[in-house]
Design a protein around this motif. Structure first.
Motif, PDB file in Angstrom:
ATOM      1  N   GLU A  36      45.480   7.504  11.198  1.00 45.86           N
ATOM      2  CA  GLU A  36      44.445   8.404  11.321  1.00 45.86           C
ATOM      3  C   GLU A  36      45.653   9.513  11.979  1.00 45.86           C
ATOM      4  OE1 GLU A  36      40.749   7.902  12.224  1.00 45.86           O
ATOM      5  OE2 GLU A  36      40.784   6.093  11.146  1.00 45.86           O
ATOM      6  N   MET A  37      46.273   8.712  12.970  1.00 43.02           N
ATOM      7  CA  MET A  37      46.814   9.835  13.868  1.00 43.02           C
ATOM      8  C   MET A  37      48.122  10.708  13.125  1.00 43.02           C
ATOM      9  SD  MET A  37      46.974   8.434  17.852  1.00 43.02           S
ATOM     10  CE  MET A  37      45.026   9.001  19.061  1.00 43.02           C
ATOM     11  N   VAL A  38      48.726   9.564  12.552  1.00 50.39           N
ATOM     12  CA  VAL A  38      49.874   9.786  11.725  1.00 50.39           C
ATOM     13  C   VAL A  38      49.331  10.808  10.540  1.00 50.39           C
ATOM     14  CG1 VAL A  38      51.575   8.809  10.391  1.00 50.39           C
ATOM     15  CG2 VAL A  38      51.360   8.000  12.374  1.00 50.39           C
ATOM     16  N   ALA A  39      48.237  10.815   9.741  1.00 44.35           N
ATOM     17  CA  ALA A  39      48.318  11.300   8.910  1.00 44.35           C
ATOM     18  C   ALA A  39      47.652  12.786   9.261  1.00 44.35           C
ATOM     19  CB  ALA A  39      47.032  10.868   8.348  1.00 44.35           C
ATOM     20  N   MET A  40      47.180  12.698  10.443  1.00 44.16           N
ATOM     21  CA  MET A  40      46.894  13.938  11.670  1.00 44.16           C
ATOM     22  C   MET A  40      47.969  15.727  11.190  1.00 44.16           C
ATOM     23  SD  MET A  40      44.689  15.809  14.340  1.00 44.16           S
ATOM     24  CE  MET A  40      43.112  15.511  13.748  1.00 44.16           C
ATOM     25  N   LEU A  41      49.072  14.292  11.882  1.00 45.66           N
ATOM     26  CA  LEU A  41      50.533  15.170  12.342  1.00 45.66           C
ATOM     27  C   LEU A  41      51.024  15.151  11.393  1.00 45.66           C
ATOM     28  CD1 LEU A  41      51.510  12.137  15.191  1.00 45.66           C
ATOM     29  CD2 LEU A  41      51.591  15.178  15.909  1.00 45.66           C
ATOM     30  N   ALA A  42      50.878  14.816  10.707  1.00 42.94           N
ATOM     31  CA  ALA A  42      52.023  15.230   8.493  1.00 42.94           C
ATOM     32  C   ALA A  42      51.090  16.415   8.530  1.00 42.94           C
ATOM     33  CB  ALA A  42      51.510  13.908   7.339  1.00 42.94           C
TER      34      ALA A  42
END
Length: 424
Positions: A198-204
């Motif tokens: 979920e963090m990776v998705a938000m950083l994208a």
């Protein structure tokens, strides 16, 4: 003792209505000094406002909101005045004459809301963005942030990481006791994997700068390919000089345009060539290549097989030249507005993919830095050394909490609320 503050919270007069807000421990006393008596809490009542000598200032709708369930978390008074300059000035002067009242500083109402837990730092940043929003896309992203879209996600992560940290601490404290070990069944990497994804998705998601500055669309290709003509057609005005002479554009030309609520920066560049004896043209080519590296989207007007990766291959001057429509993404002619409209539709579709989901708002540089710090810490958790894993979890929790402002410094708050207007 905390000061009681006041300020005009509506638009600058003259206006039909002017709203003056008073917040702090003396808000009720201030209202009674002007109005004699206040209506019941949260109910508007018409009152005659008087100065210290008994002279009438105005007839105003008056509302009193007892804290802490208010916008600022304090007692709050609202005076809905007639919006003339003289009326507002007279009421402000009457308030300023009362002991313990002073004019609010920019952003001080919102700052008190933050201090009193009525909103967190991410929401305050969203509110600042909302005040500065110039396009519909900026408004939507700012509103999502101000209404707590990101805050809810961060809070959920903190809750989940706190549970993981508690299990690690239990394992460290009681790991030699069979009952506790069997109860924890601790396997950290799978436990943290959903949060990491979920963090990776938000950083994208897009940075706030893309919504402020615009999606950067660079027109590139060889000399005399029709870049400047297409640049003008996309803008709808003659911003670039167009001639039949190859190499007319020798520098970077940039112009802004807003389409469907999203800002764009269109960039016209010098024609690319591998050989030139002209030092000025060589500088232009170097700058053009730098723009290609920085572009969000490239419109390539050269040979299709020479196009940069992910570029839109444009067959320009479609009324003059034959193009292999299988090799290009779109054929345009500056004399055919329909072809320009279709190109804008393609650009818009690509840009929406770049912008992505705005339900949580757009990330500030501060958010990205802290979120990256938390992500790196979680990715370092391997389950082999629980002491190290506990420290990584503490780092991640601290970074996420900082996004919400739980350890915000005064300097950070001063910088943020300096962006606000007086009365907000």
């Amino acid at each position: 003792m905390i000061d009681t503050i006041f300020a005009l919270s509506s638009g600058r007069p003259p206006a039909a209505i002017a709203v003056v807000r008073v917040s702090g421990p003396n808000a009720r006393v201030a209202g009674e000094a002007l109005a004699g008596s206040l209506p019941p809490p949260r109910i508007a009542g018409l009152r005659r406002l008087r100065d210290v000598d008994g002279g009438t200032l105005d007839q105003a709708l008056t509302l009193f909101f007892p804290g802490p369930a208010t916008a600022t978390g304090e007692d709050l008074l609202e005076l809905h005045l007639h919006g003339g300059r003289a009326v507002v000035a007279a009421v402000e002067a009457a308030l300023a004459s009362q002991v313990g009242l002073r004019l609010a500083e920019p952003g001080e109402f919102t700052r008190r809301a933050l201090i009193n837990g009525r909103l967190d730092l991410a929401q305050a940043e969203g509110l600042a963005d909302l005040l500065e929003a110039e396009t519909d896309m900026q408004r939507r992203a700012a509103l999502a942030m101000a209404e707590g879209g990101m805050s809810r996600t961060i809070t959920d992560w903190l809750d989940r990481l706190s549970m993981a940290a508690a299990r690690v601490e239990a394992e460290l404290d009681f790991g030699d006791e069979d009952e506790v070990t069997q109860a924890t069944g601790l396997d950290l990497p799978p436990l943290l994997a959903p949060v990491i994804l979920e963090m990776v998705a938000m950083l994208a998601r897009p940075p706030i700068e893309r919504l402020r500055d615009g999606v950067m669309v660079v027109l590139a290709g060889p000399r005399n390919a029709g870049k400047s003509s297409l640049f003008n057609a996309l803008l709808g005005r003659p911003a670039a000089i167009v001639t039949d002479i190859a190499g007319t554009t020798r520098d970077v030309l940039e112009a802004g345009v807003i389409r469907a609520g999203l800002p764009y920066r269109l960039v016209d560049t010098a024609g690319l060539t591998n050989q030139t004896a002209d030092p000025i043209e060589a500088i232009g080519i170097t700058r053009a290549k730098a723009q290609l590296d920085a572009a969000d989207l490239i419109l390539w007007l050269g040979e299709p097989d020479a196009a940069p990766a992910n570029a839109l291959k444009i067959g320009a001057r479609g009324d003059e030249l034959e193009h292999d429509r299988v090799s290009v993404d779109h054929v345009t002619s500056v004399h055919d507005q329909a072809s320009i409209d279709v190109l804008w539709a393609i650009i818009s579709q690509r840009s929406q993919q770049l912008i992505g989901d705005l339900t949580c708002g757009a990330l500030h540089a501060r958010h990205r830095s802290l979120l990256s710090e938390a992500l790196s810490a979680l990715q370092a958790v391997d389950g082999h050394d629980l002491l190290l894993d506990a420290e990584h979890l503490r780092i991640a929790n601290r970074a996420l909490a900082a996004i919400l402002g739980r350890d915000a410094t005064e300097a950070m708050l001063d910088a943020l609320f300096g962006r606000f207007c007086l009365g907000k």
